[in-house]
Design a protein around this motif. Structure first.
Motif, mmCIF file in Angstrom:
data_model
loop_
_atom_site.group_PDB
_atom_site.id
_atom_site.type_symbol
_atom_site.label_atom_id
_atom_site.label_comp_id
_atom_site.label_asym_id
_atom_site.label_seq_id
_atom_site.Cartn_x
_atom_site.Cartn_y
_atom_site.Cartn_z
ATOM 1 N N HIS A 215 5.018 5.748 -3.151
ATOM 2 C CA HIS A 215 5.028 6.399 -1.835
ATOM 3 C C HIS A 215 5.257 7.904 -1.924
ATOM 4 O O HIS A 215 5.858 8.399 -2.872
ATOM 5 C CB HIS A 215 6.099 5.762 -0.938
ATOM 6 C CG HIS A 215 5.966 4.278 -0.851
ATOM 7 N ND1 HIS A 215 4.784 3.658 -0.518
ATOM 8 C CD2 HIS A 215 6.857 3.271 -1.090
ATOM 9 C CE1 HIS A 215 4.960 2.348 -0.543
ATOM 10 N NE2 HIS A 215 6.206 2.077 -0.894
ATOM 11 N N LYS B 173 3.743 13.281 12.517
ATOM 12 C CA LYS B 173 2.348 12.833 12.703
ATOM 13 C C LYS B 173 1.649 12.579 11.366
ATOM 14 O O LYS B 173 0.825 11.688 11.250
ATOM 15 C CB LYS B 173 1.558 13.895 13.479
ATOM 16 C CG LYS B 173 1.746 13.834 14.981
ATOM 17 C CD LYS B 173 0.767 14.806 15.609
ATOM 18 C CE LYS B 173 0.866 14.833 17.105
ATOM 19 N NZ LYS B 173 0.135 15.956 17.680
ATOM 20 N N CYS C 297 8.031 9.774 17.425
ATOM 21 C CA CYS C 297 7.606 8.498 16.814
ATOM 22 C C CYS C 297 6.976 7.617 17.884
ATOM 23 O O CYS C 297 5.909 7.025 17.682
ATOM 24 C CB CYS C 297 8.786 7.773 16.171
ATOM 25 S SG CYS C 297 9.345 8.559 14.662
ATOM 26 N N LYS D 83 4.298 5.879 15.640
ATOM 27 C CA LYS D 83 4.794 5.859 14.259
ATOM 28 C C LYS D 83 6.050 5.015 14.146
ATOM 29 O O LYS D 83 6.889 5.016 15.059
ATOM 30 C CB LYS D 83 5.122 7.286 13.788
ATOM 31 C CG LYS D 83 3.945 8.237 13.841
ATOM 32 C CD LYS D 83 2.886 7.884 12.816
ATOM 33 C CE LYS D 83 1.766 8.903 12.823
ATOM 34 N NZ LYS D 83 0.762 8.634 11.800
ATOM 35 N N ARG D 84 6.188 4.362 13.010
ATOM 36 C CA ARG D 84 7.364 3.528 12.786
ATOM 37 C C ARG D 84 8.594 4.400 12.494
ATOM 38 O O ARG D 84 8.483 5.443 11.846
ATOM 39 C CB ARG D 84 7.057 2.633 11.583
ATOM 40 C CG ARG D 84 8.075 1.615 11.299
ATOM 41 C CD ARG D 84 7.655 0.699 10.142
ATOM 42 N NE ARG D 84 8.806 -0.083 9.803
ATOM 43 C CZ ARG D 84 9.223 -0.347 8.576
ATOM 44 N NH1 ARG D 84 8.519 0.066 7.539
ATOM 45 N NH2 ARG D 84 10.313 -1.046 8.381
ATOM 46 N N LYS E 152 0.857 -1.201 0.000
ATOM 47 C CA LYS E 152 0.000 0.000 0.000
ATOM 48 C C LYS E 152 0.890 1.248 0.000
ATOM 49 O O LYS E 152 1.909 1.276 0.702
ATOM 50 C CB LYS E 152 -0.852 0.036 1.271
ATOM 51 C CG LYS E 152 -1.898 -1.043 1.341
ATOM 52 C CD LYS E 152 -2.939 -0.689 2.420
ATOM 53 C CE LYS E 152 -3.722 -1.913 2.825
ATOM 54 N NZ LYS E 152 -3.196 -2.606 4.024
ATOM 55 N N ILE F 135 2.455 4.621 1.109
ATOM 56 C CA ILE F 135 2.566 5.255 2.433
ATOM 57 C C ILE F 135 3.199 6.650 2.293
ATOM 58 O O ILE F 135 3.728 6.986 1.233
ATOM 59 C CB ILE F 135 3.416 4.414 3.426
ATOM 60 C CG1 ILE F 135 4.821 4.146 2.859
ATOM 61 C CG2 ILE F 135 2.720 3.119 3.797
ATOM 62 C CD1 ILE F 135 5.801 3.600 3.900
ATOM 63 N N THR F 136 3.128 7.411 3.401
ATOM 64 C CA THR F 136 3.811 8.714 3.446
ATOM 65 C C THR F 136 5.017 8.575 4.376
ATOM 66 O O THR F 136 4.897 8.056 5.490
ATOM 67 C CB THR F 136 2.853 9.806 3.972
ATOM 68 O OG1 THR F 136 1.751 9.886 3.056
ATOM 69 C CG2 THR F 136 3.538 11.155 4.058
ATOM 70 N N ALA G 270 2.989 11.460 8.728
ATOM 71 C CA ALA G 270 3.597 10.336 7.996
ATOM 72 C C ALA G 270 3.282 8.995 8.654
ATOM 73 O O ALA G 270 2.955 8.930 9.836
ATOM 74 C CB ALA G 270 5.107 10.547 7.939
ATOM 75 N N ASP G 271 3.411 7.917 7.862
ATOM 76 C CA ASP G 271 3.269 6.563 8.420
ATOM 77 C C ASP G 271 4.601 6.096 8.983
ATOM 78 O O ASP G 271 4.662 5.292 9.914
ATOM 79 C CB ASP G 271 2.860 5.587 7.302
ATOM 80 C CG ASP G 271 1.592 6.030 6.615
ATOM 81 O OD1 ASP G 271 0.529 5.907 7.236
ATOM 82 O OD2 ASP G 271 1.664 6.545 5.468
ATOM 83 N N LEU G 272 5.685 6.582 8.355
ATOM 84 C CA LEU G 272 7.029 6.118 8.693
ATOM 85 C C LEU G 272 7.969 7.315 8.701
ATOM 86 O O LEU G 272 7.879 8.181 7.826
ATOM 87 C CB LEU G 272 7.475 5.125 7.595
ATOM 88 C CG LEU G 272 8.967 4.834 7.446
ATOM 89 C CD1 LEU G 272 9.479 4.021 8.634
ATOM 90 C CD2 LEU G 272 9.234 4.065 6.144
#
Ligand SMILES: NC(=O)c1ccc[n+]([C@@H]2O[C@H](COP(=O)([O-])OP(=O)(O)OC[C@H]3O[C@@H](n4cnc5c(N)ncnc54)[C@H](O)[C@@H]3O)[C@@H](O)[C@H]2O)c1
Ligand SMILES: O=c1ccn([C@@H]2O[C@H](COP(=O)(O)OP(=O)(O)O[C@H]3OC[C@@H](O)[C@H](O)[C@H]3O)[C@@H](O)[C@H]2O)c(=O)[nH]1
Length: 386
Positions: free
Chosen positions: A40, A85, A124, A129-130, A13, A15-16, A87-89
């Motif tokens: 991405h 915040k 994180c 967050k990862r 998927k 991601i940001t 972002a996913d990673l």
């Protein structure tokens, strides 16, 4: 890009990614890869953008809506938490990471590699967050073998020099050898990230790069960097070759390194990004154990390769010896040998480096010659005229 799957066959998927230090050497290659081969999005954070300018302009580029540059110094900017915040990673590459700074600017080095990274880890962890945090092979310091007598047969035994993430000790020199300020700061931030994982459930991956090299690494002094600056060895030797001056071998050039082509290493980082279940909770060596040379051998090979790609014969005295005190100043020390163990990254991500040292030098020095030869010639003729 359609139909991309991870190592377990699941669809990937989009991601940001909040990439801090995106304007540096590694960041520029990672941004390029993410833009050209994945769907991405990247929130690119740095104080400089020169090395990613080609990805940001013009606005008609195919990926224009997938990369945003934020000129932010993470030392003092309240916008950082908001970006993490969104972002996913988060990938943290920001650091002072040139050895010439470790003993001459130890405070800046420690602040950059430890203190400035603290809020990133905290945001994180607090926001679930990862984090992929960039550490270094320097956390291993010296090998155990370095402390054996020079003629000990044990020095030939890999148990005394191959560096393993989950077994090798971190061996640094005394405090007055300020060279180790960087390694020590990186070690402490690794321990903090690891502890956030253990106590607060932070999803993390730690990367230990082993001398990644290629185009856009550092700067050529007096051309696109300070004329008195000392970059890492690839740029130092490139600068010498471009100026037709001898390559300087620090303390005889006896230290050993394994060099990996940046493009091979970036493949490994992409696997980490896209396979979180396999990468989380791990520390990964990323290097090429097959490309080991002494610094002297590196100088000889670079001289040969540069001759081939530039069409210029090499100079009569291609190398000269210089003491570390003269070259780096008081407090310098060195890692003797760096061979990464590849077991963990192989098992988790099935990744292996591909490019030989000769081939990676050929493409890199072709780039250096094309990018800098004319500018260096002009700068040198100006100096002679003055
Ligand atoms: N290149 C290697 O072989 C290597 C080896 C070991 C570790 N590493 C680690 O990988 C990371 C990236 O290395 P690189 O080779 O790309 O170095 P680099 O110097 O080219 O990139 C670092 C980037 O971080 C940015 N930065 C530094 N401080 C910042 C701040 N306060 N705010 C915003 N941006 C800031 C710099 O402007 C720079 O663009 C570093 O953490 C380094 O320690 C690299
Ligand atoms: O002109 C030069 C420059 C460097 N050298 C030597 O070449 C070797 C490699 O030097 P580099 O500048 O690439 O830096 P090092 O490999 O020592 O450290 C690097 O390792 C991993 C990262 O964390 C950092 O990017 C950096 O600390 C050292 O032994 C150094 O003394 C020379 O002999 N001549």
């Amino acid at each position: 890009m359609a139909g991309r799957v991870d190592l377990d066959g699941n669809p990937i998927k989009p991601i940001t990614i909040c990439m801090i230090g995106a304007g540096g050497f590694i960041g520029s290659h990672l941004c390029e890869k993410l833009m050209s081969e994945t769907p991405h999005k990247v929130l690119a954070v740095d104080v400089y953008s020169d090395k990613i300018k080609h990805l940001l302009e013009p606005a008609t580029l195919a990926w224009a809506d997938r990369i945003q540059f934020h000129r932010i110094n993470i030392k003092n900017d309240s916008r950082l938490e908001g970006l993490i915040k969104m972002a996913d990673l988060t990938i943290n590459l920001a650091a002072i990471c040139t050895p010439a700074d470790y003993n001459t600017r130890p405070l800046d080095t420690i602040y950059s590699n430890f203190i400035d990274a603290l809020p990133v880890v905290k945001y994180c962890s607090e926001n679930g967050k990862r984090l992929i945090h960039f550490s270094t092979c320097e956390v291993y310091g010296k090998t155990i073998g370095a402390f054996l007598p020079k003629d000990s047969p044990l020095r030939q035994d890999p148990a005394y020099y191959v560096l393993k993430e989950d077994a090798s000790p971190c061996i640094f020199g005394p405090i007055e050898k300020q060279r180790w300020s960087y390694a020590c700061a990186k070690q402490l931030i690794e321990r903090l990230v690891y502890a956030e994982g253990a106590e607060n459930g932070l999803e993390f991956t730690i990367v230990r790069p082993f001398n990644w090299i290629g185009p856009r690494m550092d700067f050529i002094p007096g051309i696109d960097g300070p004329s008195e600056g000392v970059p890492r060895v690839l740029a130092c030797f490139s600068n010498n070759l471009l100026r037709r001056e001898p390559l300087k071998l620090v303390d005889g050039g006896e230290s050993q390194r394994t060099f990996i082509y940046i493009k091979d290493a970036i493949e490994a980082v992409l696997l980490m990004i896209e396979n979180p279940a396999r990468a989380n909770g791990h520390i990964f060596n990323v290097g090429n154990p097959n490309n080991e040379v002494t610094v002297r051998q590196l100088a000889e090979m670079m001289t040969q390769v540069y001759s081939k790609v530039s069409g210029e014969s090499s100079i009569e005295t291609p190398t000269i010896d210089v003491s570390s005190k003269e070259f780096y100043g008081e407090g310098y020390d060195d890692s003797d040998k760096r061979i990464p163990d590849m077991t963990i990254i192989n098992k988790q991500l099935g990744w292996n480096p591909k490019t030989s040292l000769w081939d990676l030098l050929e493409s890199t020095l072709t780039y250096q010659h094309r990018t800098y030869a004319e500018a260096v010639k002009q700068a040198m003729s100006k100096t002679t005229a003055n």
